[in-house]
Design an enzyme around this catalytic site. Structure first.
Site, PDB file in Angstrom:
ATOM      1  N   GLY A   7       0.949  -1.517   0.048  1.00  9.40           N
ATOM      2  CA  GLY A   7      -0.369  -0.129   0.664  1.00  9.40           C
ATOM      3  C   GLY A   7       0.885   1.293  -0.023  1.00  9.40           C
ATOM      4  N   LYS A 191      -5.921   8.997  17.941  1.00 12.84           N
ATOM      5  CA  LYS A 191      -5.527   9.875  17.108  1.00 12.84           C
ATOM      6  C   LYS A 191      -7.130   9.408  16.434  1.00 12.84           C
ATOM      7  CE  LYS A 191      -2.905  10.272  13.248  1.00 12.84           C
ATOM      8  NZ  LYS A 191      -3.337   9.740  12.354  1.00 12.84           N
TER       9      LYS A 191
HETATM   10  O1  KPL Z   1      -3.550  11.695  10.067  1.00 15.36           O
HETATM   11  C1  KPL Z   1      -3.280  12.275   9.212  1.00 15.36           C
HETATM   12  C2  KPL Z   1      -4.298  12.271   7.758  1.00 15.36           C
HETATM   13  O2  KPL Z   1      -4.355  12.837   7.382  1.00 15.36           O
HETATM   14  O3  KPL Z   1      -5.272  10.927   7.942  1.00 15.36           O
HETATM   15  C3  KPL Z   1      -3.220  13.814   9.700  1.00 15.36           C
HETATM   16  C4  KPL Z   1      -2.375  13.370  10.397  1.00 15.36           C
HETATM   17  C5  KPL Z   1      -4.532  14.083   9.806  1.00 15.36           C
HETATM   18  C6  KPL Z   1      -2.502  14.241   8.369  1.00 15.36           C
HETATM   19  O4  KPL Z   1      -3.084  15.081   8.427  1.00 15.36           O
END
Ligand code: KPL
Length: 324
Positions: A7, A191
């Site tokens: 990926g 996250k």
């Molecule tokens: O995880 C991200 C994403 O774009 O999926 C961040 C850290 C927010 C960076 O854009």
């Protein structure tokens, strides 16, 4: 080490290039246009200074592929397909680092590898919670767009500490910052809270992350964050809202130039991770009887946009055509 990046989109290619630059033997598995460009011109990193890496690339893993480590960097909705291809092509045990956005990723990857025939797959899967930003500029060209780290961890009964340590030194050898995730479930939630606040707003308005610090986007981001935090609480995850908000603005600052992964997906007319991020938050919230108006609205909007930008709804695997 012989490292396979399954990926190789923006983040996978960035990691693959850095590992190759550090002397590892890297094989990327990428979509056809990206693979063709890398074969023709090498993988170009628009870093300071720019650099081009001659990295081996395939669209599909050949049978009997040898590997010391696998970075699994496909989107969360492609885990099952990618894991099946890995299980068919690579003989276990090989440690796998799961880098997706979303919740419950480690278990999903382990179950998918097991379904593909890997015995005791959970022992080889390490969770990587990534906030290193990158953009795919065009096939063959990737731009690192800020700073970030990869949190590494496993849940109980998962990979052994030495497997986590192996990924930590592998990534560190390529100049990628890692930190241990002491409480994996909590860090995965942290996250997701950040992704649920940043990604759909940037995707909806077509703006880079840095713009979110300004109103009216700032307000929308905070509404989404507040709702998602309520859900995490209801799930029994204790995170300080003030701390999460601090983390959120830090990510916004460190990735200010980045177009979020969800925005990049819409830019390319691809399926987004809205279901794995805000959709998952919404579903869990509903189970707890919470009303989440801002989340519901944005999920509907992004789903509609994804539908519009997807001419043919069945997802095409980044690893080639899905087998029937
Ligand atoms: O995880 C991200 C994403 O774009 O999926 C961040 C850290 C927010 C960076 O854009």
């Amino acid at each position: 080490m012989r490292v396979i990046v399954v990926g190789a989109g923006a983040v996978g290619s960035l990691f693959g290039a850095r590992l190759s630059g550090a002397g590892h033997d890297v094989l990327l598995v990428a979509r056809p246009a990206h693979a063709a460009a890398i074969r023709a011109h090498g993988l170009r990193l628009e870093s300071q200074p720019p650099a081009t890496y001659r990295v081996a690339v395939v669209e599909r893993l050949p049978n009997h592929t040898e590997a010391d480590a696998i970075l699994l960097a496909v989107k969360s909705y492609s885990i099952a397909t990618a894991a099946r291809e890995i299980a068919e092509a690579i003989r276990p045990p090989v440690p796998v680092l799961a880098l997706q956005n979303g919740l419950g990723i480690e278990a999903h990857v382990a179950a998918s590898l097991s379904a593909g025939g890997w015995h005791d797959a959970g022992r080889y899967v390490v969770r990587g919670i990534n906030s290193v930003p990158a953009m795919l500029i065009e096939p063959g060209v990737v731009r690192p767009t800020g700073e970030g780290a990869i949190l590494l961890g496993t849940s109980e009964g998962g990979a052994r500490p030495r497997t986590v340590a192996m990924f930590s030194s592998l990534l560190a050898s390529a100049g990628l910052a890692t930190r241990p995730a002491e409480d994996l479930a909590k860090e995965e939630w942290r996250k997701v809270l950040i992704n649920a606040a940043i990604n759909p707003v940037t995707a909806d308005h077509g703006i880079p992350n840095g713009q979110l610090a300004r109103d009216p986007w700032r307000r929308q981001v905070l509404d989404l964050l507040g709702e998602a935090i309520e859900v995490s609480r209801a799930e029994g995850v204790e995170l300080s809202p003030a701390e999460v908000e601090r983390d959120l603005w830090k990510v916004v600052r460190q990735t200010a130039e980045n177009r979020s992964s969800m925005l990049q997906d819409l830019d390319r007319g691809r399926r987004t991770e809205i279901d794995a991020i805000s959709g998952a938050v919404l579903a869990l919230g509903e189970r707890h009887g919470l009303s989440l108006p801002a989340t519901r609205r944005i999920v509907d909007r992004i789903r509609r946009r994804s539908d519009r930008s997807l001419p043919s709804p069945p997802f095409r695997s980044p690893l080639g055509s899905p087998k029937r």
